[in-house]
Design a protein around this motif. Structure first.
Motif, PDB file in Angstrom:
ATOM      1  N   ASP A  46      48.061  -4.989  64.867  1.00 16.41           N
ATOM      2  CA  ASP A  46      47.241  -5.004  66.078  1.00 16.41           C
ATOM      3  C   ASP A  46      46.094  -4.012  65.966  1.00 16.41           C
ATOM      4  OD1 ASP A  46      48.667  -6.956  67.306  1.00 16.41           O
ATOM      5  OD2 ASP A  46      49.707  -5.659  68.715  1.00 16.41           O
ATOM      6  N   ALA A  47      46.377  -2.819  65.450  1.00 17.45           N
ATOM      7  CA  ALA A  47      45.331  -1.796  65.321  1.00 17.45           C
ATOM      8  C   ALA A  47      44.273  -2.251  64.327  1.00 17.45           C
ATOM      9  CB  ALA A  47      45.939  -0.465  64.877  1.00 17.45           C
ATOM     10  N   LEU A  48      44.695  -2.861  63.235  1.00 15.20           N
ATOM     11  CA  LEU A  48      43.736  -3.306  62.229  1.00 15.20           C
ATOM     12  C   LEU A  48      42.885  -4.466  62.723  1.00 15.20           C
ATOM     13  CD1 LEU A  48      45.899  -3.049  58.986  1.00 15.20           C
ATOM     14  CD2 LEU A  48      43.938  -1.620  59.620  1.00 15.20           C
ATOM     15  N   ILE A  49      43.473  -5.373  63.474  1.00 16.36           N
ATOM     16  CA  ILE A  49      42.686  -6.502  63.965  1.00 16.36           C
ATOM     17  C   ILE A  49      41.637  -6.030  64.952  1.00 16.36           C
ATOM     18  CG2 ILE A  49      43.930  -7.319  66.022  1.00 16.36           C
ATOM     19  CD1 ILE A  49      43.805 -10.127  64.768  1.00 16.36           C
ATOM     20  N   ASP A  50      41.913  -4.915  65.647  1.00 14.96           N
ATOM     21  CA  ASP A  50      40.898  -4.327  66.527  1.00 14.96           C
ATOM     22  C   ASP A  50      39.692  -3.870  65.722  1.00 14.96           C
ATOM     23  OD1 ASP A  50      42.186  -4.713  68.908  1.00 14.96           O
ATOM     24  OD2 ASP A  50      43.093  -2.727  68.986  1.00 14.96           O
ATOM     25  N   HIS A  51      39.950  -3.319  64.530  1.00 14.70           N
ATOM     26  CA  HIS A  51      38.858  -2.820  63.687  1.00 14.70           C
ATOM     27  C   HIS A  51      38.095  -3.956  63.021  1.00 14.70           C
ATOM     28  CE1 HIS A  51      39.493   1.557  63.692  1.00 14.70           C
ATOM     29  NE2 HIS A  51      40.761   1.259  63.856  1.00 14.70           N
ATOM     30  N   VAL A  52      38.748  -5.091  62.845  1.00 11.56           N
ATOM     31  CA  VAL A  52      38.150  -6.164  62.063  1.00 11.56           C
ATOM     32  C   VAL A  52      37.456  -7.210  62.905  1.00 11.56           C
ATOM     33  CG1 VAL A  52      38.654  -8.087  60.511  1.00 11.56           C
ATOM     34  CG2 VAL A  52      39.710  -5.862  60.134  1.00 11.56           C
ATOM     35  N   SER A  53      38.086  -7.670  63.994  1.00 12.31           N
ATOM     36  CA  SER A  53      37.485  -8.823  64.663  1.00 12.31           C
ATOM     37  C   SER A  53      37.405  -8.728  66.169  1.00 12.31           C
ATOM     38  CB  SER A  53      38.273 -10.090  64.296  1.00 12.31           C
ATOM     39  OG  SER A  53      39.604  -9.993  64.750  1.00 12.31           O
ATOM     40  N   ARG A  54      38.022  -7.737  66.785  1.00 12.39           N
ATOM     41  CA  ARG A  54      37.974  -7.581  68.237  1.00 12.39           C
ATOM     42  C   ARG A  54      38.493  -8.801  68.966  1.00 12.39           C
ATOM     43  NH1 ARG A  54      37.322  -2.244  67.819  1.00 12.39           N
ATOM     44  NH2 ARG A  54      35.409  -1.690  66.765  1.00 12.39           N
ATOM     45  N   ARG A  55      39.388  -9.538  68.358  1.00 12.55           N
ATOM     46  CA  ARG A  55      39.886 -10.758  68.974  1.00 12.55           C
ATOM     47  C   ARG A  55      41.087 -10.473  69.847  1.00 12.55           C
ATOM     48  NH1 ARG A  55      40.452 -15.103  64.306  1.00 12.55           N
ATOM     49  NH2 ARG A  55      41.987 -15.750  65.803  1.00 12.55           N
TER      50      ARG A  55
ATOM     51  N   ARG B  52      44.778 -10.663  70.744  1.00 13.47           N
ATOM     52  CA  ARG B  52      45.885 -10.666  69.792  1.00 13.47           C
ATOM     53  C   ARG B  52      46.778 -11.882  70.004  1.00 13.47           C
ATOM     54  NH1 ARG B  52      45.684  -5.329  71.682  1.00 13.47           N
ATOM     55  NH2 ARG B  52      44.851  -3.877  70.157  1.00 13.47           N
ATOM     56  N   ASP B  53      47.149 -12.484  68.913  1.00 16.45           N
ATOM     57  CA  ASP B  53      48.035 -13.637  68.912  1.00 16.45           C
ATOM     58  C   ASP B  53      49.193 -13.273  67.986  1.00 16.45           C
ATOM     59  OD1 ASP B  53      49.390 -15.977  68.407  1.00 16.45           O
ATOM     60  OD2 ASP B  53      47.583 -17.199  68.184  1.00 16.45           O
ATOM     61  N   PRO B  54      50.429 -13.301  68.486  1.00 17.80           N
ATOM     62  CA  PRO B  54      51.558 -12.906  67.632  1.00 17.80           C
ATOM     63  C   PRO B  54      51.690 -13.751  66.378  1.00 17.80           C
ATOM     64  CG  PRO B  54      52.324 -13.976  69.657  1.00 17.80           C
ATOM     65  CD  PRO B  54      50.857 -13.673  69.841  1.00 17.80           C
ATOM     66  N   LEU B  55      51.076 -14.939  66.362  1.00 16.86           N
ATOM     67  CA  LEU B  55      51.156 -15.796  65.182  1.00 16.86           C
ATOM     68  C   LEU B  55      49.907 -15.697  64.306  1.00 16.86           C
ATOM     69  CD1 LEU B  55      52.691 -19.001  66.836  1.00 16.86           C
ATOM     70  CD2 LEU B  55      53.866 -17.128  65.678  1.00 16.86           C
ATOM     71  N   ASP B  56      48.987 -14.832  64.692  1.00 21.25           N
ATOM     72  CA  ASP B  56      47.717 -14.700  63.969  1.00 21.25           C
ATOM     73  C   ASP B  56      47.943 -14.002  62.630  1.00 21.25           C
ATOM     74  OD1 ASP B  56      45.134 -14.389  63.146  1.00 21.25           O
ATOM     75  OD2 ASP B  56      44.400 -13.743  65.108  1.00 21.25           O
ATOM     76  N   ARG B  57      47.515 -14.648  61.543  1.00 20.69           N
ATOM     77  CA  ARG B  57      47.721 -14.102  60.208  1.00 20.69           C
ATOM     78  C   ARG B  57      46.437 -13.494  59.643  1.00 20.69           C
ATOM     79  NH1 ARG B  57      49.261 -17.903  56.067  1.00 20.69           N
ATOM     80  NH2 ARG B  57      49.519 -15.993  54.895  1.00 20.69           N
ATOM     81  N   THR B  58      45.454 -13.241  60.510  1.00 21.36           N
ATOM     82  CA  THR B  58      44.163 -12.755  60.025  1.00 21.36           C
ATOM     83  C   THR B  58      44.303 -11.541  59.125  1.00 21.36           C
ATOM     84  OG1 THR B  58      43.040 -13.567  62.015  1.00 21.36           O
ATOM     85  CG2 THR B  58      41.897 -11.901  60.718  1.00 21.36           C
TER      86      THR B  58
END
Length: 232
Positions: free
Chosen positions: A181-190, A192-198
């Motif tokens: 979750d913390a990394l996805i904040d840094h990468v895409s600001r999307r 959060r989806d528990p199934l998201d494999r970004t």
């Protein structure tokens, strides 16, 4: 007033394209429209596009082919748009360097902030301060101000913007464990989806580029049940 960003809508259906363009213009964006790859190239050649909303199912050259072409020459923000809720399409788009992915019918009230957030990140990347530090690890040189990664022989390794943002975050905080979750904040600001494999997809791509043995990583380490840590 919101900052004006140049957004390019690439969509072959004129009603969908014009409706989305009109909605973005209401939010003070400058919007260009293209019905196919040739028209996209003409607009993109102007050099000031911040975000491209790119439909996958285009006649002739499909959106994934155009995305591949874009990533060979630019780190412009790209949000893929498709009428198919296909996980394979989503993963392929991310592998090719897409920043985000939405499925029709989408809610424009959701697509608008995604576009705005991505446009801001692209603008910020273009104005990176020259005094930001250069990071070194295991023979690699990560030049944050100039968005480049080179090996010990001086050869540059191409990274997408999302890969670069993720690597810069990890390298700048060596030893710190980041949740997905913390990394996805840094990468895409999307959202959060528990199934998201970004994040997992990006980590896999980075490992293949910087690890001596991607199957047994020594730099980007998985912390099971939590996330990742940079140990280089």
């Amino acid at each position: 007033m919101n900052k004006i960003h140049h957004v390019l809508v690439v969509e072959d259906d004129p009603v969908s394209r014009q409706t989305l363009a009109a909605y973005l213009r209401k939010d003070n964006h400058r919007v260009s429209e293209a019905e196919n790859g040739e028209a996209m190239r003409r607009v993109f050649a102007g050099g000031d596009v911040a975000v491209i909303l790119l439909d996958i199912n285009l006649p002739g050259e499909d959106g994934l082919s155009l995305l591949r072409e874009l990533r060979r020459q630019s780190e412009v923000g790209v949000i893929m748009v498709t009428g198919r809720d296909d996980q394979v399409d989503r993963i392929v788009a991310l592998e090719l360097g897409a920043d985000d992915y939405v499925t029709k019918p989408y809610d424009m009230r959701e697509l608008l902030p995604r576009t705005k957030n991505l446009a801001r990140r692209v603008a910020a990347a273009r104005l990176v301060r020259e005094d930001e530090s250069i990071k070194y690890f295991s023979g690699w040189r990560l030049d944050i101000p100039h968005w480049s990664l080179t090996d010990e022989a001086g050869r540059e390794v191409r990274l997408t913007r999302a890969e670069f943002e993720l690597l810069a975050t990890l390298v700048s905080h060596r030893g710190r464990i980041f949740t997905r979750d913390a990394l996805i904040d840094h990468v895409s600001r999307r959202d959060r989806d528990p199934l998201d494999r970004t994040v997992d997809v990006l980590i896999g791509r980075l490992r293949r580029k910087i690890e001596a043995d991607p199957a047994h990583p020594k730099l980007i380490i998985t912390v099971h049940g939590i996330g990742y840590v940079f140990a280089g």
